[in-house]
Scaffold this motif. Structure first.
Motif: not given
Length: 741
Positions: A107-112, A454-456, A499-510, A519-524
Motif C-alpha cells: 500500500e505504501e509502495i503503490k501510493r508513494g 464510516t462506511r458500510a 478518513g477515506d484513505q484510511h478505509i481504502e488501505i484497510i480494504m487493500e490490506r484485508m 465493497d464499501l457503501r455509504a451507511p443507510i
C-alpha cells in the motif's frame, strides 16, 4: 561464494561478486543488474544466516527518536539517508522507486506515502538510535501517537520549499502534548526556490520564536554543498560520506556572526546563573553555552534548526550528532505509572522493576502477530515469562529482536530504554502494559483519536461474511482507530476510520493479508416514522371463509402520538369480553410487528400509543393469527389517518479548527441544514463550534472538513435526537425508498 560472503567485509564481498559476475556473465554488465545480483546474494546468504546484527547497548547509549512531518516533506527519504549515512544499509533507495527500507508495504509502495510507523535502528558514535519513521497524513495519526509514547524526542522534517504545512503543525502539537524535545531538520535545501531564511520566518510565525538555527546553509539551491556550524563557527563542505572543514566564506560571515549572537542569547536563557552573568557583561565560555543549549533543548524551551539534503547526503551525520549530543539518553527520563493496587500515580526510573509499553501491533502473513514495545525499566529477555498488567495474564515471550524496516535483527534481551519486538503474544494488544508480576504497574493508555469516517461493508462474494468479520477483528488488533460495529436496525456492518484513505488501505490490506474482498457503501440513514395527529375508532377486520374453519379477527383502536423517545405503549381497554383475553397478546404482538415497517417508506415507527377499545370474535373461526392480521390492517389505517411524518437522526457535532477558519466551517454547516449552538475559543488560536446537524448531511464530513480546513479540522459527533424531515426532502426520500422496494 557463500563462505566468502560470510568471511569478509561487505565492501570486499561487493568487489568480489561484481568481478565474478562480470567474468561469468559477460552479457549482463549493467551496474543495476550487478547491484541487484549482489543484494540478492547478500540478503539470502548473510542476513538469513545471522549476518546482520547489532551490538548490545546500555540505556545511556540509546536514543529513541520519531521522525515526523507533513506528507511529502521527506521523512522517509531522511530516514533512508540516515540509515545509509550510518552504514546500516549499503544502498539508498528512493520513495518513487518503492525501494526504501521503511516504506515496504504494498500500500505504501503503490501510493508513494508512509502508512505505518516503521522502526529503523542505526549505530552512530557507539550509540544506538532507534528511529521511527511515521506517516505524514492525518488519516494515519494513530501511528504517530503510538510512536510518540515510545520515543524521547522528535525530529521534525520541514521541506525547504514548502515550509510549515498542515502536517507539520499537527505533529508539532502532538509532540507538545507528549512533552517531547524537538529538533527541526530543513530538508531539500538543494531544491529550486529553497530559501532557509524564509523557512525560519515561517517556522517562527507558525510554530513560535523558540526555534533556533544552529546551522546555516553553505550555497543555495543546486549550489547547496554543505553547512555552517553556528556553535563552532566553521563551515563544512560535503565530500562523499564525509565533509571538509573550512573557514566560513566571507559572504556568509556576517550572517553567521549574527546567528551566533542569537544562539548565545537563547542558550543563556535556559540557565538563570548564566543569564545573570551574561547580562552583567561577563564572557560565557563555549562549554557553558553548550551546557545551556543542551539544557534548553532537553527541557523543550529551545528547538534547534538544522539543514541539509537527504537526497545528496548532506547534513545527515550532523543530525545524528545533534540527537546524541542534545537529546536525553533513554534511561534518563523518569516515567509515570499507576499502581493498580492503590490507583495512585508513581514516578519511577530505569532501575525500577521491569515495566514496558506495547505501542504498536501488526501482523505478518508469515511470522504472525508482531508486538512492538518500549522497555522503560528492567530487562525483557528471550524465552521468559512476562506479566500483562492490563489483562492480568501472563505471557510467554519467545525470541526478542529489533526490526529495520521488515528485516529482523536478533537480540538477546531488551534493556531499559530500548525498543524491541516479539511475536505471537496471546493476549497482548496495543497500549497494554507489561510488568514484573511482583510489582505490577499500568501505563496511561495511549489516547488514540476517535474515528471520523464510516462506511458500510458488504462481502463481494456470498458466504464470506464470517471471513470478513475475522479479518476485521485482526485488523482492529493492528490499528486501534478502526472500529467495527453491527447496526441491527439497518442490518449493516459498519467500519469506521480516520478518513477515506484510511478505509481504502484497510480494504487493500484485508484483501492482501486475508484473501477476502468487500465493497464499501455509504451507511443507510436510520430514518424513523411517527405521527403528529390522533386517529380514533379505527377498525381492522380480517374475515376469510374457506373449507373447514375460517379466519376471523376484529379490532377497533385509537392511535395517538407520544413525546419523543417514549417508544411504544399499548393500552388494553376492552370491557365485556369483546376480544377474549387470550387474543389480546396477539393484538399487541401484531401492532409491534406492524411498527417495524411504517406506511410512508417502510421505516420503523416510534413514539406512539395504541389503545385497544373494542372488537369482536367468532367462537370457531377466531385465532391468534387472525387477530394479528386484523391488528396489522387497523395499524395501517390508523397511521394513514394520524398525519404520519418521516424523521431523521440529528447529531451533536463538536468541530475543532483554527479560529481563522471558523467562518467557513459555520457557513458549510449551515449549508448542511446545521443549527449552530455556540462557539468557544481554545488555546493556540483554535476554536470549537458546537452544532446539531442531520446525519444524512455528514456521512462524508471527515472528507469535507479536511478539504475546508486544509487538514487541520477535526470533529466529534454523538447522536442526540430525531426530528421531522422537511416536506420536500421527505417526498424525495419516500420516492427513492419505494423504487428500491
Amino acid at each position: 561464494l557463500t563462505v566468502q560472503l560470510q568471511a569478509v567485509p561487505f565492501f570486499v564481498t561487493y568487489a568480489t561478486v561484481l568481478v565474478l559476475k562480470i567474468n561469468n556473465f559477460p552479457n549482463l554488465l549493467s551496474i543495476k543488474g550487478n547491484i541487484k545480483f549482489l543484494q540478492k546474494i547478500y540478503f539470502n546468504n548473510v542476513c538469513k544466516q545471522g549476518g546482520i546484527s547489532m551490538k548490545e547497548y546500555t540505556g545511556d547509549r540509546i536514543r529513541n527518536v520519531a521522525i515526523v512531518g507533513h506528507g511529502g516533506a521527506g521523512t522517509t527519504s531522511v530516514t533512508e539517508g540516515l540509515l545509509y549515512r550510518s552504514g546500516a544499509i549499503t544502498r539508498m533507495g528512493k520513495v518513487e522507486d518503492g525501494a526504501t527500507t521503511t516504506d515496504y508495504e504494498p500500500e505504501e509502495i503503490k501510493r508513494g506515502v508512509s502508512v505505518n510507523a516503521t522502526l529503523a535502528p542505526v549505530e552512530w558514535r557507539d550509540t544506538k538510535i532507534n528511529f521511527i519513521d511515521t506517516p505524514g497524513f492525518a488519516d494515519f495519526v494513530a501511528e504517530v501517537k503510538g510512536a510518540f509514547r515510545a520515543v524521547d524526542s522528535a525530529l521534525i522534517v520541514v521541506c525547504a520549499t514548502s515550509g510549515v504545512q498542515v502536517g507539520t503543525e499537527q505533529c508539532w502539537k502532538l509532540a507538545e502534548e507528549a512533552h517531547l524535545p524537538r529538533i527541526v531538520f530543513v530538508n531539500k535545501m538543494d531544491r529550486e526556490n529553497a530559501d532557509f531564511d524564509s523557512i525560519l520566518d515561517n517556522l517562527r510565525a507558525k510554530i513560535g520564536k523558540r526555534v533556533l538555527p544552529l546551522q546555516l546553509p553553505l550555497g543555495k539551491e543546486s549550489g547547496f554543498c554543505g553547512v555552517i556550524d553556528i556553535y563552532k563557527m566553521k563551515a563544512y563542505k560535503a565530500n562523499g560520506n564525509d565533509s571538509i572543514e573550512m573557514d566560513i566564506p566571507e559572504e556568509y560571515m556576517e550572517a553567521a556572526k549574527e546567528a551566533h549572537e542569537k544562539m548565545v542569547e537563547a542558550a543563556v536563557e535556559a540557565d538563570d546563573d548564566c543569564m545573570m552573568r551574561y547580562l552583567e557583561g561577563e564572557t560565557i565560555s563555549d562549554k557553558e553555552i553548550m551546557d545551556c543549549l543542551i539544557k534548553g533543548i532537553r527541557q523543550a524551551i529551545i528547538f534547534p534548526v538544522l539543514c541539509g539534503s537527504a537526497y545528496k547526503d548532506i547534513g545527515l551525520g550532523r543530525v545524528m550528532n545533534a540527537i546524541i549530543d542534545y537529546t536525553y539518553p533513554a534511561i534518563l527520563n523518569d516515567f509515570t505509572v499507576v499502581n493498580p493496587e492503590t490507583g495512585e500515580e508513581e514516578i519511577r526510573d530505569a532501575n525500577a522493576p521491569m515495566a514496558a509499553l506495547v505501542f504498536k501491533t501488526t501482523s505478518d502473513p508469515f511470522v504472525g502477530r508482531l508486538s512492538f514495545f518500549r522497555v522503560f525499566s528492567g530487562v525483557i529477555k528471550s524465552d521468559s515469562m512476562v506479566y500483562n498488567a492490563s489483562r492480568e495474564k501472563e505471557e510467554r515471550f519467545g525470541t526478542v529482536f529489533t526490526m529495520r524496516g521488515k528485516t529482523q535483527i536478533p537480540m538477546k534481551q531488551v534493556v531499559a530504554g530500548d525498543i524491541g519486538v516479539t511475536t505471537k503474544l496471546q493476549f497482548t494488544a496495543t497500549g497494554d502494559t507489561l510488568s514484573d508480576k511482583n510489582s505490577p504497574v499500568l501505563f496511561k493508555p495511549i489516547a488514540f483519536p476517535l474515528p471520523m469516517y464510516t462506511r458500510a461493508i458488504y462481502a463481494k462474494k456470498k458466504g464470506e461474511e464470517e471471513k470478513i468479520a475475522s479479518a476485521l477483528n485482526r485488523l482492529m488488533d493492528e490499528d486501534p482507530t478502526i472500529i467495527v460495529t453491527r447496526n441491527t436496525a439497518t442490518k449493516e456492518t459498519l467500519i469506521s476510520g480516520m478518513g477515506d484513505q484510511h478505509i481504502e488501505i484497510i480494504m487493500e490490506r484485508m484483501k492482501r493479508k486475508f484473501g477476502v474482498e468487500a465493497d464499501l457503501r455509504a451507511p443507510i440513514v436510520e430514518y424513523r416514522e411517527t405521527i403528529r395527529g390522533t386517529a380514533t375508532n379505527v377498525e381492522g377486520k380480517h374475515k376469510k371463509q374457506s373449507g373447514g374453519h375460517g379466519q376471523y379477527g376484529h379490532v377497533i383502536i385509537t392511535m395517538e402520538p407520544l413525546p419523543p423517545g417514549s417508544g411504544f405503549e399499548f393500552v388494553d381497554k376492552i370491557f365485556g369480553g369483546a376480544v377474549p383475553r387470550q387474543y389480546i397478546p396477539a393484538v399487541e404482538k401484531g401492532m409491534r410487528e406492524s411498527m417495524e415497517r411504517g406506511v410512508l417508506a417502510g421505516y420503523p415507527v416510534v413514539d406512539i400509543r395504541i389503545t385497544l377499545t373494542d372488537g369482536s370474535y367468532h367462537t370457531v373461526d377466531s385465532s391468534e393469527m387472525a387477530f394479528k392480521t386484523a391488528s396489522n390492517i387497523a395499524f395501517k389505517k390508523a397511521m394513514e389517518a394520524a398525519k404520519p411524518v418521516l424523521m431523521e437522526p440529528v447529531y451533536n457535532l463538536d468541530v475543532y479548527c483554527a479560529e481563522s477558519m471558523m467562518g467557513d466551517v459555520i457557513g458549510d454547516l449551515n449549508s448542511k441544514r446545521g443549527r449552530i449552538l455556540g462557539m468557544q475559543s481554545l488555546d493556540d488560536g483554535m476554536g470549537c463550534i458546537k452544532a446539531q446537524v442531520p446525519y444524512a448531511e455528514i456521512t462524508e464530513y471527515a472528507v469535507d472538513l479536511r478539504a475546508l480546513t486544509q487538514g487541520l479540522g477535526t470533529f466529534e459527533m454523538k447522536f442526540d435526537h430525531y426530528e421531522d424531515v422537511p416536506q420536500k426532502m421527505a417526498e424525495k426520500i419516500i420516492a427513492e425508498r419505494k423504487e428500491q422496494q
